[in-house]
Design an enzyme around this catalytic site. Structure first.
Site, PDB file in Angstrom:
ATOM      1  CG  ASP A 104      -3.637   3.935   4.227  1.00 22.64           C
ATOM      2  OD1 ASP A 104      -4.633   3.703   4.728  1.00 22.64           O
ATOM      3  OD2 ASP A 104      -3.056   3.259   3.100  1.00 22.64           O
ATOM      4  CE  LYS A 121      -8.688  -3.729   3.466  1.00 23.43           C
ATOM      5  NZ  LYS A 121      -7.890  -2.575   3.192  1.00 23.43           N
ATOM      6  CD1 TRP A 166      -2.057  -2.180   1.960  1.00 23.33           C
ATOM      7  CD2 TRP A 166      -3.027  -1.475  -0.053  1.00 23.33           C
ATOM      8  NE1 TRP A 166      -2.916  -2.937   1.482  1.00 23.33           N
ATOM      9  CE2 TRP A 166      -3.515  -2.627   0.377  1.00 23.33           C
ATOM     10  CE3 TRP A 166      -3.298  -0.783  -1.109  1.00 23.33           C
ATOM     11  CZ2 TRP A 166      -4.513  -3.091  -0.631  1.00 23.33           C
ATOM     12  CZ3 TRP A 166      -4.152  -1.380  -1.904  1.00 23.33           C
ATOM     13  CH2 TRP A 166      -4.944  -2.381  -1.411  1.00 23.33           C
TER      14      TRP A 166
END
Ligand SMILES: *Cc1c(COP(=O)(O)O)cnc(C)c1O
Length: 346
Positions: A158, A182, A90
């Site tokens: 993030d 999530k 990511w």
């Protein structure tokens, strides 16, 4: 994962939202009902993250990846550099997006360890960076930062896969964001929490939809928002508040320790992340000695009704995601299946 009570309340709201025959899927996005959903959900985010009033909470779309793009669009001006800590898939994706708009500097990377550890933190970050970007939990490799680094440049995080799972210094971030699917809700909505002074730092002329100032000004309804995803996220935020972050954090420690202890003990399995301090409480990654053993363990999980423990396609092995709504009992079940497997395998 979503708790049963949240799913039931959401299901009821799909049929009839507040007893007047209108479904949550039918309410207007500019109107009192949705205004209250927005208002309450933003207040809950501020409360749960213990923000002092310097931040604006935004509901956006486009997931984590759109934030990978919006951040450099807004904050990485011509001739500037942004710093990124490269802790895996990511982070790399975020760096690639930023490279479209300006120069990036990888401050530290754990690529040489196949991302099975966190990168080393440099003693300090160059002061002239436009911002420093960190991925707090690395969903695919199972590493997680326990604390946030001290940063002179604005810190951007993030938090897609660990937001609201622990106490953190959320207030320290100039911006933090999370694709909600999530830990906060269903797919379709993204949370971005931006410190107000950052809005003055925006460098580029941008179409309104990509401009944080315009999103703040229009209070998250610049265009038609994902009403249902935000509503279900609100139900999750209420659930999170009723559990409390500190209880969720204690559960998260207990769940992950239970599983890591078994992986370390069990002769068949090995942890992907060897450094205990780098291990994620959210995503526990492990392997078995051979591909053949992995196949047999996957079959046993299937037979014991345990789903979703395959590792990400880029890493292989197994990954147990222990998000907030995962009950400790479910982890105990996985542990007992691992013990059963060891007895039949040896
Ligand atoms: C899942 C995830 C993303 C990507 O989210 P999308 O909404 O699919 O773009 C970004 N960052 C992290 C840490 C993630 O776990």
């Amino acid at each position: 994962m979503l708790p049963e009570e949240v799913l039931k309340e959401a299901a009821d709201a799909v049929v009839d939202y507040q007893g007047d025959g209108l479904s949550i899927l039918e309410i207007p996005h500019r109107g009192q009902k949705f205004d209250s959903i927005l208002e309450e959900s933003k207040e809950l985010v501020k409360e749960l993250c213990e923000l002092q009033g310097d931040h604006e909470v935004l509901w956006l779309q486009g997931g984590g990846r759109m934030q990978f793009a919006m951040i450099p669009m807004n904050f990485l001006g011509d001739g500037q550099r942004a710093g990124y800590l490269d802790s895996g898939h990511w982070s790399r994706d975020a760096i690639q997006s930023a490279n479209v708009f300006g120069a990036t500097e990888v401050l530290s990377s754990s690529k040489q360890n196949n991302y099975s550890a966190l990168p080393d933190l440099p003693a300090s970050f160059p002061e002239d960076l436009a911002y420093v970007h960190i991925t707090t939990n690395n969903t695919i490799y199972g590493t997680q930062w326990n604390g946030l680094p001290l940063s002179e440049p604005p810190l951007i995080a993030d938090m897609s896969s660990d937001i609201l799972s622990r106490k953190r210094e959320y207030d320290k971030c100039a911006l933090f964001y999370a694709a909600v699917q999530k830990n906060v809700g269903p797919a379709g909505a993204t949370l971005a929490v931006v410190r107000k002074d950052m809005l003055k730092q925006i460098k580029r002329k941008l179409p309104a939809v990509f401009d944080y100032r315009e999103q703040v000004k229009s209070k998250s309804v610049l265009n038609t928002p994902p009403v249902f995803a935000i509503y279900v996220s609100l139900l999750m935020l209420r659930w999170t508040k009723s559990k409390t972050i500190s209880v969720l954090e204690q559960e998260s420690i207990a769940k992950s320790e239970m599983l890591y202890n078994e992986i370390d003990r069990n002769s068949v399995f090995a942890p992907v992340v060897k450094v205990k301090d780098h291990r994620s409480r959210m995503n526990v990654c492990f392997t078995a000695a051979t591909k053949e053993a992995e196949k047999r363990f996957a079959d046993l999980c299937h037979a014991r009704n345990i789903v979703g423990v395959e590792g990400h396609r880029s890493v292989g092995g197994f990954r147990a995601s222990l998000y907030n709504a995962m009950a400790p009992d479910a982890v105990a079940q996985l542990v007992s299946v691992m013990q059963e497997f060891e007895q039949t395998a040896t």
